[in-house]
Design a protein around this motif. Structure first.
Motif, PDB file in Angstrom:
ATOM      1  N   SER A 106      46.139  -8.041  41.457  1.00  0.00           N
ATOM      2  CA  SER A 106      46.515  -6.753  42.054  1.00  0.00           C
ATOM      3  C   SER A 106      47.781  -6.162  41.436  1.00  0.00           C
ATOM      4  O   SER A 106      48.065  -4.971  41.610  1.00  0.00           O
ATOM      5  CB  SER A 106      46.707  -6.908  43.569  1.00  0.00           C
ATOM      6  OG  SER A 106      47.775  -7.797  43.848  1.00  0.00           O
ATOM      7  N   SER A 111      52.797  -5.442  34.974  1.00  0.00           N
ATOM      8  CA  SER A 111      51.404  -5.659  34.551  1.00  0.00           C
ATOM      9  C   SER A 111      51.320  -6.700  33.442  1.00  0.00           C
ATOM     10  O   SER A 111      50.457  -7.576  33.460  1.00  0.00           O
ATOM     11  CB  SER A 111      50.786  -4.333  34.087  1.00  0.00           C
ATOM     12  OG  SER A 111      50.745  -3.394  35.141  1.00  0.00           O
ATOM     13  N   ASP A 131      48.627  -2.934  37.031  1.00  0.00           N
ATOM     14  CA  ASP A 131      48.617  -1.567  37.560  1.00  0.00           C
ATOM     15  C   ASP A 131      48.180  -0.558  36.497  1.00  0.00           C
ATOM     16  O   ASP A 131      48.996   0.197  35.963  1.00  0.00           O
ATOM     17  CB  ASP A 131      50.017  -1.224  38.083  1.00  0.00           C
ATOM     18  CG  ASP A 131      50.068   0.120  38.776  1.00  0.00           C
ATOM     19  OD1 ASP A 131      48.998   0.704  38.993  1.00  0.00           O
ATOM     20  OD2 ASP A 131      51.177   0.578  39.100  1.00  0.00           O
ATOM     21  N   THR A 143      46.279   1.955  37.134  1.00  0.00           N
ATOM     22  CA  THR A 143      46.210   3.277  37.769  1.00  0.00           C
ATOM     23  C   THR A 143      47.405   4.134  37.375  1.00  0.00           C
ATOM     24  O   THR A 143      47.264   5.328  37.072  1.00  0.00           O
ATOM     25  CB  THR A 143      46.153   3.129  39.298  1.00  0.00           C
ATOM     26  OG1 THR A 143      45.015   2.344  39.652  1.00  0.00           O
ATOM     27  CG2 THR A 143      46.048   4.485  39.970  1.00  0.00           C
ATOM     28  N   THR A 144      48.593   3.516  37.389  1.00  0.00           N
ATOM     29  CA  THR A 144      49.801   4.251  36.993  1.00  0.00           C
ATOM     30  C   THR A 144      49.706   4.724  35.549  1.00  0.00           C
ATOM     31  O   THR A 144      50.102   5.845  35.224  1.00  0.00           O
ATOM     32  CB  THR A 144      51.042   3.359  37.174  1.00  0.00           C
ATOM     33  OG1 THR A 144      51.210   3.073  38.564  1.00  0.00           O
ATOM     34  CG2 THR A 144      52.293   4.027  36.646  1.00  0.00           C
ATOM     35  N   LYS A 194      46.957   5.429  33.843  1.00  0.00           N
ATOM     36  CA  LYS A 194      45.999   6.536  33.754  1.00  0.00           C
ATOM     37  C   LYS A 194      46.613   7.838  34.255  1.00  0.00           C
ATOM     38  O   LYS A 194      46.407   8.903  33.663  1.00  0.00           O
ATOM     39  CB  LYS A 194      44.741   6.191  34.557  1.00  0.00           C
ATOM     40  CG  LYS A 194      43.926   5.044  33.970  1.00  0.00           C
ATOM     41  CD  LYS A 194      42.756   4.687  34.868  1.00  0.00           C
ATOM     42  CE  LYS A 194      41.973   3.508  34.303  1.00  0.00           C
ATOM     43  NZ  LYS A 194      40.864   3.092  35.213  1.00  0.00           N
ATOM     44  N   LYS A 195      47.365   7.769  35.351  1.00  0.00           N
ATOM     45  CA  LYS A 195      48.025   8.965  35.872  1.00  0.00           C
ATOM     46  C   LYS A 195      49.054   9.496  34.881  1.00  0.00           C
ATOM     47  O   LYS A 195      49.176  10.711  34.677  1.00  0.00           O
ATOM     48  CB  LYS A 195      48.709   8.653  37.208  1.00  0.00           C
ATOM     49  CG  LYS A 195      47.751   8.429  38.369  1.00  0.00           C
ATOM     50  CD  LYS A 195      48.527   8.134  39.642  1.00  0.00           C
ATOM     51  CE  LYS A 195      47.586   7.930  40.825  1.00  0.00           C
ATOM     52  NZ  LYS A 195      48.336   7.602  42.062  1.00  0.00           N
TER      53      LYS A 195
END
Length: 561
Positions: free
Chosen positions: A374, A138, A377, A379-380, A382-383
Motif C-alpha cells: 500500500s 515508494s 504510491d 497514484t501520486t 499519475k496525478k
C-alpha cells in the motif's frame, strides 16, 4: 514552578465521556500492531522482541509531549529499513552490541529532531515536495518487499539496491526451501486476500474481523508450528523471546565513538524522513478532526520519544499512517488510546512472550510484504504527470535513485531535484502584458481576454516577488515587450502581486529605468504594496524613477492615455 514535562493539555481537560472509546481503540491498536512490531524489528536486523520494546516507552513519551491527539507512533517500515541499511557495516557485531547501536541511532535521530524543534524548524517540510516523499517511500517499499523474499523462501538475499538484491537472488536460487516457501506463500495469499479483497466486501460491522486477520494468521501459524515442529523441518522460527519489560540500557559506550561519526549522516536523514512522514500523517488527521496542530511541537514529541526510548532498548520510531488510521477508525479521541496500547504490549512481553517462540519468520515476512504494498504510491505519480511535471520528475528521480543507489542517496538526489525545480520555477516568474477590460478597473492578459490596448502604453503585470533568481528573466521579458511596441511612450509595471524586491531586483529596476529613458520611454509603477513601497522609498528606484507611482492601474491609464 514549570516542569520539564508539564502536564499535557489533553489530560487536564479530558472528558470522561470519551473514556470508553479510547479504551476500545487502545486495546484494538495494541492487539493489531503486535505482528507489525515484531516484523519491523526483524526488518531492522534486530530480534523481533525489540519491536515490542519500541512500542512501549517511546509511545508513552509521545503521548505526553507530542502535538497530535491520535498520531500512533511506533516502529514503521521506512525507519526500520533505514536502520538496517545504516547499521549494515556493523552486522558482524554481537547481537547485544548491534541492538545498542540501533538504540544509539535512535538517540542521534531523536537529538536531531529535538534540536530542530529548539530552532523552530517545523517549516522545513514545506520545501520537500510531495513528489519526493512519495517517490522515496515508494522506492523504499519496493526494496522492503524484495528484501522480505529471503524470509519466505530461505534464499539468503543481500544488498541495498534492486540490482544487488537481484544478483544475490539469482546466485542463491538453488537454496530455496520449499517448506518455508509453502508457509510463507500461504500466509502471503491469506493476508493479501484479506487486505485487498475481503476487507472490501465485508459489511462495516464485520470490518473488525479483517483488521484482526494478521493477528489470527500469526496465532494459527504459532499453533501449527508448535504441533508440527517447524524447526525440525528447517523452517526458521523466532525462538526464545526474553520475558519482561524493556530494561534501562545505555545506548553508547566508549567503543562506539568512531561509529557515531559514521552514523551522523544516516541519523540526520532518518530525522528528516521521520519528521516529514509523521508530520504528514499527524497534520492530515488534525485537519480532518479540526484540531490545532503545531509542527514544532511534533518535532519535540518525536525527538523526546526517540531520545528517551533509546535508553529502553528501542530503535527509531515515527508516526505511521496505517497505525494511526486504525487508531482513528477504532474511535480514538486522545493520546490515552496510545497509552492503553502500551498496556497491551506490556502484557504481551510480560506473559505471552514465550508463546511467540514457534512463530515462523516466513509469516512475519509475508505480513510485511502485504502491508508494504500500500506504500507504493503510483497514484501520486499519475496525478503529477497531468498537473505538475516537475513533481512527477522529482518522484521518478527519488524512486529510481532509491532503487539504484539505496535509500540515503536516493532521498538526497530526490531533494536536490526538487530544489532545482523550485529554483527553475522561481527563475521563470509569470509575467503578462495586460489591457483594460472595457471601462472597468480590471486588467487582464491580452492573450486570454478581449481588452482595450493603446499602442503608446505598455502595461506589464509581474506575478512574483523580484529577487536575484528572477530579476534577469523579468528584465528580458520587459525588453522584448518594449521592442514589440514601436510607438511605446510609457511603460507601467503593475506590482500588485509583488511582495518583496531584493537588492538585485532594485538594481534591475534602476537599470531598466535608465535604459528606457534613453529610448524616450517613461517608466511608471502602479499598485505597489505598502511594505514594498516603504522599502523602495529608501532606494534610488523611487528617487531616480522617470515616471510616477500610481495608486491604481486605472489611474495610470487615465493619466497616460
Amino acid at each position: 514552578m514549570k516542569t520539564f514535562f508539564p502536564l499535557p493539555n489533553w489530560l487536564k481537560t479530558y472528558p470522561k465521556a470519551h473514556l470508553n472509546q479510547d479504551i476500545l481503540a487502545g486495546l484494538i491498536v495494541g492487539v493489531i500492531v503486535i505482528p507489525q512490531s515484531l516484523g519491523y524489528a526483524m526488518l531492522s536486523g534486530l530480534p523481533p522482541v525489540y519491536g515490542l520494546y519500541s512500542a512501549i516507552v517511546p509511545v508513552l513519551v509521545y503521548a505526553w509531549v507530542g502535538s497530535s491527539s491520535v498520531n500512533a507512533v511506533g516502529p514503521v517500515a521506512i525507519t526500520a529499513i533505514m536502520t538496517a541499511q545504516a547499521l549494515a557495516p556493523f552486522g558482524n557485531l554481537p547481537p547485544d552490541d548491534y541492538a545498542r547501536l540501533a538504540s544509539l541511532l535512535a538517540l542521534m535521530t531523536g537529538t536531531f529532531l529535538w534540536l530542530a524543534s529548539w530552532f523552530r524548524l517545523g517549516w522545513i517540510t514545506q520545501f520537500i515536495s510531495r513528489g519526493v516523499t512519495a517517490g522515496f517511500i515508494s522506492g523504499a517499499a519496493i526494496l522492503i518487499f524484495i528484501g522480505q523474499i529471503k524470509f519466505i523462501t530461505n534464499i539468503p538475499i543481500t544488498g541495498n539496491t534492486v540490482l544487488a538484491n537481484g544478483i544475490s537472488f539469482v546466485r542463491h536460487l538453488s537454496d530455496i526451501h520449499l517448506p518455508t516457501l509453502m508457509v510463507g506463500g500461504l500466509a502471503f495469499l491469506l493476508l493479501f486476500g484479506n487486505r485487498y479483497y475481503l476487507a472490501k466486501i465485508l459489511p462495516p460491522k464485520y470490518q473488525f474481523f479483517s483488521k484482526l486477520m494478521p493477528l489470527m494468521v500469526m496465532i494459527v501459524a504459532i499453533i501449527v508450528s508448535h504441533f508440527w515442529q517447524f524447526d525440525n523441518l528447517q523452517i526458521k522460527i523466532i525462538g526464545d523471546i526474553p520475558q519482561g519489560l524493556p530494561q534501562f540500557v545505555l545506548p553508547f559506550s566508549t567503543s562506539f565513538l568512531p561509529m557515531i561519526f559514521q552514523l551522523l549522516p544516516a541519523s540526520a536523514l532518518m530525522a528528516l524522513v521521520a519528521f516529514v512522514s509523521s508530520d504528514a500523517v499527524a497534520s492530515s488527521f488534525a485537519r480532518k478532526r479540526q484540531e490545532i496542530f503545531y509542527s514544532n511541537q511534533e518535532l519535540k514529541g518525536l525527538g523526546f520519544a526517540n531520545i528517551i526510548g533509546a535508553f529502553f532498548q528501542s530503535f527509531t520510531v515515527v508516526g505511521g499512517f496505517s497505525r494511526t488510521a486504525v487508531n482513528v477508525d477504532a474511535g480514538a479521541t486522545s493520546p490515552l488510546a496510545s497509552v492503553l496500547s502500551v498496556v497491551v504490549m506490556a502484557v504481551c512481553v510480560l506473559w505471552f512472550a514465550p508463546y511467540l517462540a514457534p512463530l515462523p519468520y516466513a509469516v512475519l515476512g509475508a505480513n510485511i510484504m502485504v502491508a508494504i504494498v500500500s506504500l507504493i504510491d503510483m497514484t501520486t505519480f499519475k496525478k503529477a504527470l497531468v498537473s505538475d511535471r516537475l513533481d512527477a520528475l522529482a518522484f521518478a528521480v527519488a524512486l529510481i535513485g532509491v532503487l539504484v543507489f539505496g535509500l540515503n542517496i536516493g532521498l538526497v538526489v530526490g531533494i536536490l531535484v526538487s530544489f532545482a525545480g523550485l529554483i527553475w520555477q522561481s527563475s521563470r516568474p509569470h509575467i503578462a502584458i495586460v489591457g483594460q477590460v472595457g471601462n472597468t478597473g480590471h486588467f487582464r492578459n491580452i492573450h486570454r481576454h478581449q481588452v482595450n490596448i493603446d499602442e503608446r502604453l505598455l502595461i506589464i503585470r509581474i506575478d512574483e516577488s523580484l529577487f536575484y533568481g528572477n530579476a534577469g528573466s523579468v528584465r528580458d521579458f520587459i525588453g522584448k515587450a518594449v521592442q514589440s511596441r514601436a510607438n511605446c511612450q510609457n511603460v507601467v509595471l503593475m506590482l500588485s502581486a509583488v511582495n518583496h524586491i531584493d537588492l538585485t531586483g532594485q538594481e534591475m529596476l534602476i537599470t531598466l529605468n535608465q535604459e528606457l529613458a534613453q529610448q524616450n520611454i517613461t517608466l511608471h509603477l502602479s499598485e505597489v504594496k505598502g511594505p514594498v513601497m516603504d522599502l523602495l522609498q529608501k532606494t534610488d528606484v523611487i528617487n531616480t524613477l522617470s515616471g510616477k507611482v500610481f495608486l491604481s492601474t486605472v489611474e495610470a491609464v487615465d493619466k497616460l492615455v
